[in-house]
Write a protein that holds these residues in place. Structure first.
Motif, mmCIF file in Angstrom:
data_model
loop_
_atom_site.group_PDB
_atom_site.id
_atom_site.type_symbol
_atom_site.label_atom_id
_atom_site.label_comp_id
_atom_site.label_asym_id
_atom_site.label_seq_id
_atom_site.Cartn_x
_atom_site.Cartn_y
_atom_site.Cartn_z
ATOM 1 N N ASN A 23 -33.269 80.809 53.426
ATOM 2 C CA ASN A 23 -34.734 80.875 53.477
ATOM 3 C C ASN A 23 -35.218 82.064 54.304
ATOM 4 O O ASN A 23 -36.063 81.928 55.191
ATOM 5 C CB ASN A 23 -35.318 79.582 54.064
ATOM 6 N N PRO A 25 -37.372 85.338 54.772
ATOM 7 C CA PRO A 25 -38.523 85.982 54.143
ATOM 8 C C PRO A 25 -38.207 87.438 53.799
ATOM 9 O O PRO A 25 -37.326 88.047 54.400
ATOM 10 C CB PRO A 25 -39.597 85.910 55.234
ATOM 11 N N TRP A 119 -43.961 83.084 51.492
ATOM 12 C CA TRP A 119 -43.248 83.260 50.236
ATOM 13 C C TRP A 119 -44.262 83.169 49.105
ATOM 14 O O TRP A 119 -44.645 82.056 48.703
ATOM 15 C CB TRP A 119 -42.182 82.181 50.045
ATOM 16 N N LEU A 123 -41.781 82.321 44.681
ATOM 17 C CA LEU A 123 -40.675 82.267 45.645
ATOM 18 C C LEU A 123 -40.727 81.004 46.502
ATOM 19 O O LEU A 123 -39.720 80.572 47.044
ATOM 20 C CB LEU A 123 -40.710 83.504 46.548
ATOM 21 N N ASP A 124 -41.932 80.390 46.624
ATOM 22 C CA ASP A 124 -42.054 79.175 47.440
ATOM 23 C C ASP A 124 -41.276 78.008 46.840
ATOM 24 O O ASP A 124 -41.038 77.005 47.504
ATOM 25 C CB ASP A 124 -43.531 78.797 47.613
ATOM 26 N N HIS A 127 -36.965 77.376 48.120
ATOM 27 C CA HIS A 127 -36.445 77.086 49.450
ATOM 28 C C HIS A 127 -35.238 76.158 49.413
ATOM 29 O O HIS A 127 -35.211 75.198 48.641
ATOM 30 C CB HIS A 127 -37.533 76.449 50.326
#
Ligand code: SF4
Length: 222
Positions: A23, A25, A119, A123-124, A127
């Motif tokens: 995870n 960024p 994100w 992209l969120d 995770h």
């Protein structure tokens, strides 16, 4: 861990895999320009010779998990310490963000969260639920994918058997198409990583500093 520099092609699959697994960024260009990029593992490049007779060498660099880790004694709240398996671990909810550890790390492999990471969609959705998301003011770095280590150890315990050599694969090791990285138990003299570490090709990064890293770099065969 052993990293064979003769195999590494600099493809950066290990970097991408580490981002996805842990995870991490992705920094925007402005943050990166301020030196606030996030890469728990990076691939350094070295050039030899003059164009067109030029040779490029690649060296993946991650936390060296030093036996004599310079980051540990300078942390005022013991947020970074050595666990019983020899891993240099980071306790996020103890960290108060002085950044002494990063300043004392000769390998530049510790990263500070200047802002809450973002994100942007989609992209969120990617995770990893096994890994926490670190917030502003917290230091972080490679853990050798401790979540994967613990998962294998739990399975082995449930099945009442020892962990097999090569069974634990951090994301970088698993994703490397050249199989340049080997992870295992350095206390087991028969493990593949021990044999590589004791081969004549093994060196350690900035060894003269006395940090006693547990990452061994296998030099290119001449
Ligand atoms: S994935 Fe393997 S070959 Fe590619 S940069 Fe990383 S260590 Fe080198």
């Amino acid at each position: 861990m052993a990293i064979d520099l003769d195999r590494c092609t600099g493809c950066q699959a290990c970097v991408a895999a580490c981002h996805a697994e842990n995870n991490l960024p992705v920094s925007d260009p402005e943050s990166a320009a301020k030196g606030r990029a996030f890469h728990w593992i990076r691939v350094d490049r070295y050039y030899e010779g003059e164009f067109p007779e030029i040779r490029v060498k690649y060296m993946p660099v991650l936390c060296q998990q030093c036996d004599e880790a310079p980051c540990e004694p300078v942390c005022p709240v013991y947020a970074t310490y050595k666990n019983e398996e020899g891993l240099n671990v980071q306790v996020y909810n103890r960290c108060v963000g002085t950044r002494y550890c990063a300043n004392n790390c000769p390998y530049s492999v510790r990263f500070f969260n200047w802002f809450d990471p973002k994100w942007p969609a989609p992209l969120d959705l990617q995770h990893n639920p096994d890994v926490s998301i670190r917030m502003t003011g917290v230091m972080e770095k490679c853990t050798f994918c401790i979540q994967r280590i613990q998962r294998v150890e739990r399975s082995a315990k449930e099945e009442d058997r020892p962990v097999a050599d090569g069974e634990i694969q951090p994301a970088c090791v698993q994703s490397c198409p050249a199989e340049a990285m080997v992870f295992g138990d350095l206390n087991d003299r028969e493990s593949k990583v021990s044999r590589l570490a004791e081969s004549g090709r093994a060196t350690r990064l900035l060894e003269d500093l006395g940090t006693r890293p547990k990452v061994f770099y296998l030099q290119k065969a001449e």
